[in-house]
Scaffold this motif. Structure first.
Motif, PDB file in Angstrom:
ATOM      1  N   ASP A 115       0.819  -1.214   0.000  1.00 33.07           N
ATOM      2  CA  ASP A 115       0.000   0.000   0.000  1.00 33.07           C
ATOM      3  C   ASP A 115       0.853   1.265   0.000  1.00 33.07           C
ATOM      4  O   ASP A 115       0.593   2.206  -0.766  1.00 33.07           O
ATOM      5  CB  ASP A 115      -0.932   0.024   1.210  1.00 33.07           C
ATOM      6  CG  ASP A 115      -2.005  -1.046   1.149  1.00 33.07           C
ATOM      7  OD1 ASP A 115      -1.671  -2.185   0.774  1.00 33.07           O
ATOM      8  OD2 ASP A 115      -3.167  -0.743   1.479  1.00 33.07           O
ATOM      9  N   ALA A 116       1.868   1.312   0.864  1.00 34.50           N
ATOM     10  CA  ALA A 116       2.690   2.520   0.974  1.00 34.50           C
ATOM     11  C   ALA A 116       3.399   2.812  -0.344  1.00 34.50           C
ATOM     12  O   ALA A 116       3.424   3.961  -0.812  1.00 34.50           O
ATOM     13  CB  ALA A 116       3.708   2.364   2.101  1.00 34.50           C
ATOM     14  N   HIS A 117       3.962   1.783  -0.958  1.00 43.77           N
ATOM     15  CA  HIS A 117       4.636   1.952  -2.253  1.00 43.77           C
ATOM     16  C   HIS A 117       3.667   2.497  -3.296  1.00 43.77           C
ATOM     17  O   HIS A 117       3.982   3.452  -4.020  1.00 43.77           O
ATOM     18  CB  HIS A 117       5.200   0.609  -2.713  1.00 43.77           C
ATOM     19  CG  HIS A 117       5.637   0.582  -4.137  1.00 43.77           C
ATOM     20  ND1 HIS A 117       6.854   1.072  -4.557  1.00 43.77           N
ATOM     21  CD2 HIS A 117       5.001   0.151  -5.269  1.00 43.77           C
ATOM     22  CE1 HIS A 117       6.955   0.930  -5.871  1.00 43.77           C
ATOM     23  NE2 HIS A 117       5.847   0.379  -6.319  1.00 43.77           N
ATOM     24  N   ASN A 118       2.479   1.906  -3.371  1.00 40.74           N
ATOM     25  CA  ASN A 118       1.502   2.318  -4.387  1.00 40.74           C
ATOM     26  C   ASN A 118       1.043   3.756  -4.188  1.00 40.74           C
ATOM     27  O   ASN A 118       0.916   4.520  -5.163  1.00 40.74           O
ATOM     28  CB  ASN A 118       0.289   1.388  -4.339  1.00 40.74           C
ATOM     29  CG  ASN A 118       0.581   0.011  -4.882  1.00 40.74           C
ATOM     30  OD1 ASN A 118       1.523  -0.174  -5.655  1.00 40.74           O
ATOM     31  ND2 ASN A 118      -0.214  -0.962  -4.473  1.00 40.74           N
ATOM     32  N   LEU A 119       0.779   4.134  -2.947  1.00 37.69           N
ATOM     33  CA  LEU A 119       0.277   5.484  -2.696  1.00 37.69           C
ATOM     34  C   LEU A 119       1.351   6.534  -2.956  1.00 37.69           C
ATOM     35  O   LEU A 119       1.060   7.601  -3.509  1.00 37.69           O
ATOM     36  CB  LEU A 119      -0.245   5.579  -1.262  1.00 37.69           C
ATOM     37  CG  LEU A 119      -1.459   4.701  -0.952  1.00 37.69           C
ATOM     38  CD1 LEU A 119      -1.813   4.791   0.526  1.00 37.69           C
ATOM     39  CD2 LEU A 119      -2.648   5.051  -1.826  1.00 37.69           C
ATOM     40  N   ARG A 120       2.595   6.241  -2.570  1.00 38.64           N
ATOM     41  CA  ARG A 120       3.683   7.183  -2.873  1.00 38.64           C
ATOM     42  C   ARG A 120       3.847   7.351  -4.377  1.00 38.64           C
ATOM     43  O   ARG A 120       4.024   8.470  -4.884  1.00 38.64           O
ATOM     44  CB  ARG A 120       4.999   6.692  -2.265  1.00 38.64           C
ATOM     45  CG  ARG A 120       5.143   6.910  -0.776  1.00 38.64           C
ATOM     46  CD  ARG A 120       6.599   6.750  -0.340  1.00 38.64           C
ATOM     47  NE  ARG A 120       7.115   5.428  -0.675  1.00 38.64           N
ATOM     48  CZ  ARG A 120       7.079   4.390   0.143  1.00 38.64           C
ATOM     49  NH1 ARG A 120       6.531   4.504   1.350  1.00 38.64           N
ATOM     50  NH2 ARG A 120       7.575   3.229  -0.223  1.00 38.64           N
ATOM     51  N   LEU A 121       3.787   6.249  -5.102  1.00 41.52           N
ATOM     52  CA  LEU A 121       3.962   6.290  -6.556  1.00 41.52           C
ATOM     53  C   LEU A 121       2.858   7.104  -7.220  1.00 41.52           C
ATOM     54  O   LEU A 121       3.126   8.003  -8.029  1.00 41.52           O
ATOM     55  CB  LEU A 121       3.973   4.868  -7.108  1.00 41.52           C
ATOM     56  CG  LEU A 121       4.076   4.722  -8.626  1.00 41.52           C
ATOM     57  CD1 LEU A 121       5.382   5.313  -9.140  1.00 41.52           C
ATOM     58  CD2 LEU A 121       3.951   3.257  -9.034  1.00 41.52           C
ATOM     59  N   LEU A 122       1.612   6.807  -6.872  1.00 45.73           N
ATOM     60  CA  LEU A 122       0.492   7.521  -7.485  1.00 45.73           C
ATOM     61  C   LEU A 122       0.541   9.007  -7.146  1.00 45.73           C
ATOM     62  O   LEU A 122       0.336   9.860  -8.025  1.00 45.73           O
ATOM     63  CB  LEU A 122      -0.832   6.916  -7.028  1.00 45.73           C
ATOM     64  CG  LEU A 122      -2.097   7.634  -7.498  1.00 45.73           C
ATOM     65  CD1 LEU A 122      -2.140   7.760  -9.011  1.00 45.73           C
ATOM     66  CD2 LEU A 122      -3.337   6.916  -6.971  1.00 45.73           C
ATOM     67  N   GLY A 123       0.826   9.326  -5.890  1.00 47.22           N
ATOM     68  CA  GLY A 123       0.881  10.729  -5.500  1.00 47.22           C
ATOM     69  C   GLY A 123       1.943  11.499  -6.253  1.00 47.22           C
ATOM     70  O   GLY A 123       1.706  12.623  -6.723  1.00 47.22           O
ATOM     71  N   ALA A 124       3.126  10.908  -6.401  1.00 46.40           N
ATOM     72  CA  ALA A 124       4.218  11.580  -7.098  1.00 46.40           C
ATOM     73  C   ALA A 124       3.917  11.752  -8.582  1.00 46.40           C
ATOM     74  O   ALA A 124       4.162  12.815  -9.168  1.00 46.40           O
ATOM     75  CB  ALA A 124       5.515  10.791  -6.902  1.00 46.40           C
ATOM     76  N   LEU A 154      -1.117  17.122 -17.869  1.00 46.89           N
ATOM     77  CA  LEU A 154      -1.446  15.822 -18.444  1.00 46.89           C
ATOM     78  C   LEU A 154      -2.415  15.070 -17.534  1.00 46.89           C
ATOM     79  O   LEU A 154      -2.153  14.911 -16.343  1.00 46.89           O
ATOM     80  CB  LEU A 154      -0.186  14.970 -18.633  1.00 46.89           C
ATOM     81  CG  LEU A 154       0.802  15.411 -19.705  1.00 46.89           C
ATOM     82  CD1 LEU A 154       2.031  14.508 -19.677  1.00 46.89           C
ATOM     83  CD2 LEU A 154       0.158  15.374 -21.081  1.00 46.89           C
ATOM     84  N   PRO A 155      -3.539  14.580 -18.059  1.00 44.18           N
ATOM     85  CA  PRO A 155      -4.443  13.753 -17.261  1.00 44.18           C
ATOM     86  C   PRO A 155      -3.774  12.439 -16.864  1.00 44.18           C
ATOM     87  O   PRO A 155      -2.896  11.938 -17.569  1.00 44.18           O
ATOM     88  CB  PRO A 155      -5.632  13.495 -18.199  1.00 44.18           C
ATOM     89  CG  PRO A 155      -5.485  14.469 -19.309  1.00 44.18           C
ATOM     90  CD  PRO A 155      -4.035  14.773 -19.435  1.00 44.18           C
ATOM     91  N   VAL A 156      -4.218  11.863 -15.749  1.00 46.00           N
ATOM     92  CA  VAL A 156      -3.692  10.588 -15.251  1.00 46.00           C
ATOM     93  C   VAL A 156      -4.820   9.567 -15.166  1.00 46.00           C
ATOM     94  O   VAL A 156      -5.849   9.815 -14.526  1.00 46.00           O
ATOM     95  CB  VAL A 156      -3.043  10.750 -13.864  1.00 46.00           C
ATOM     96  CG1 VAL A 156      -2.632   9.387 -13.295  1.00 46.00           C
ATOM     97  CG2 VAL A 156      -1.839  11.671 -13.940  1.00 46.00           C
ATOM     98  N   LEU A 157      -4.612   8.410 -15.817  1.00 45.13           N
ATOM     99  CA  LEU A 157      -5.501   7.264 -15.687  1.00 45.13           C
ATOM    100  C   LEU A 157      -4.834   6.253 -14.766  1.00 45.13           C
ATOM    101  O   LEU A 157      -3.701   5.839 -15.009  1.00 45.13           O
ATOM    102  CB  LEU A 157      -5.762   6.614 -17.047  1.00 45.13           C
ATOM    103  CG  LEU A 157      -6.488   5.264 -17.009  1.00 45.13           C
ATOM    104  CD1 LEU A 157      -7.976   5.482 -16.768  1.00 45.13           C
ATOM    105  CD2 LEU A 157      -6.265   4.472 -18.288  1.00 45.13           C
ATOM    106  N   THR A 158      -5.531   5.849 -13.704  1.00 42.97           N
ATOM    107  CA  THR A 158      -5.024   4.837 -12.786  1.00 42.97           C
ATOM    108  C   THR A 158      -5.754   3.522 -13.007  1.00 42.97           C
ATOM    109  O   THR A 158      -6.980   3.454 -12.856  1.00 42.97           O
ATOM    110  CB  THR A 158      -5.208   5.279 -11.321  1.00 42.97           C
ATOM    111  OG1 THR A 158      -4.506   6.498 -11.111  1.00 42.97           O
ATOM    112  CG2 THR A 158      -4.673   4.218 -10.372  1.00 42.97           C
ATOM    113  N   MET A 159      -4.994   2.490 -13.390  1.00 45.35           N
ATOM    114  CA  MET A 159      -5.535   1.135 -13.473  1.00 45.35           C
ATOM    115  C   MET A 159      -5.463   0.551 -12.065  1.00 45.35           C
ATOM    116  O   MET A 159      -4.374   0.249 -11.570  1.00 45.35           O
ATOM    117  CB  MET A 159      -4.721   0.286 -14.430  1.00 45.35           C
ATOM    118  CG  MET A 159      -4.610   0.829 -15.835  1.00 45.35           C
ATOM    119  SD  MET A 159      -3.602  -0.291 -16.843  1.00 45.35           S
ATOM    120  CE  MET A 159      -3.589   0.592 -18.417  1.00 45.35           C
TER     121      MET A 159
END
Length: 283
Positions: free
Chosen positions: A122-131, A141-146
């Motif tokens: 979870d921590a890795h994913n949230l840091r990645l998405l936030g950055a 640029l729009p962001v699509l999250t799968m």
């Protein structure tokens, strides 16, 4: 979203009349290798310019190669910025593999990334998405999250609560659009999307290869319940006749004018959001 740059770029992924999109991801090669349908550029070339496709998602190397062949015209292009091979010991922990700046240099219209929650990352994913969301916003640029929840539960209600929490976390961190699967119990779909589609574009995945009628039922549901569109890969490029299924998907998703248009943060705020009923998918 109020960003004019994002609205302009996102419009390239949507049909002008229906406001819905039919996006084909071809990022599978990094994860799964040269699978059937993506094992050569000539196979991709046979269908990628189909007029029903409103967008394509690819890694940077394929964007360069397809663009050099003139095969990325008349549709929105997303750069997929993270990934991990299925050969790795932790394939669900997908690492950042390129930058938003590289996306700008490649001339793409949006960013895509996949986050699989396995209960340990979870921590890795949230840091990645936030950055990624912060950097993409800097460039408009729009962001699509799968988004996929890999934690299984025997209780559908518990799975629903987890997925809604992860969806909200993605929204809180700045994603503009989501690619989701849905619960097997279709009666839970309204609860899943309640309050989401009114502010965040929602696409649904095609999943593993299935029969034509099953895919078309999914496509009709996308349009009927006012979702933003369909994001389908293997059920296009692994078909013996990709153009034929694209013709039918185009009609079901983009051209059924008797259905309400999609509501997303990039459309007219006067439109009313709909709800989506499909099946579980993990494309």
């Amino acid at each position: 979203m109020n960003s004019v740059a994002k609205k302009i770029r996102w419009s390239r992924f949507l049909n002008r009349q229906s406001g819905r999109g039919l996006i084909v991801p071809i990022d599978h090669g990094l994860t799964m290798g040269p699978i059937p349908g993506l094992d050569s550029l000539s196979r991709i070339e046979s269908w990628i310019l189909h007029p029903g496709i409103t967008g394509v998602i690819a890694h940077k190397g394929m964007v360069e190669r397809l663009g050099a062949r003139g095969l990325l015209r008349g549709q929105g292009i997303m750069l997929h910025v993270n990934g991990m091979t299925t050969l790795a010991p932790a394939p669900d922990s997908k690492e950042l593999l390129t930058s938003v700046e590289r996306a700008v240099r490649l001339g793409v219209d949006a960013i895509s990334l996949q986050i699989n929650f396995d209960g340990k990352n979870d921590a890795h994913n949230l840091r990645l998405l936030g950055a990624v969301a912060d950097e993409a916003d800097r460039f408009g640029l729009p962001v699509l999250t799968m988004l996929y929840d890999k934690v299984k539960s025997s209780q559908p209600e518990q799975s629903l609560r987890r997925l809604r929490h992860l969806v909200r976390a993605s929204v809180e961190l700045g994603t503009d659009a989501l690619k989701l699967g849905a619960p097997e119990e279709l009666s839970l779909i309204p609860a899943l999307l309640d309050g989401v589609q009114e502010h965040t574009a929602v696409f649904f995945a095609g999943g593993e290869k299935c029969e034509d009628e099953e895919l078309l039922e999914l496509a009709r549901s996308v349009a009927l319940y006012g979702a933003s569109g369909l994001c389908v890969g293997r059920n296009v490029f692994q078909r013996e006749n990709a153009a034929a299924i694209l013709n039918r998907l185009q009609q079901a998703v983009l051209e059924d004018s008797g259905l309400p248009p999609s509501r997303s943060p990039f459309t007219d705020p006067g439109q009313q959001p709909g709800r989506l009923a499909l099946r579980v998918a993990n494309d």
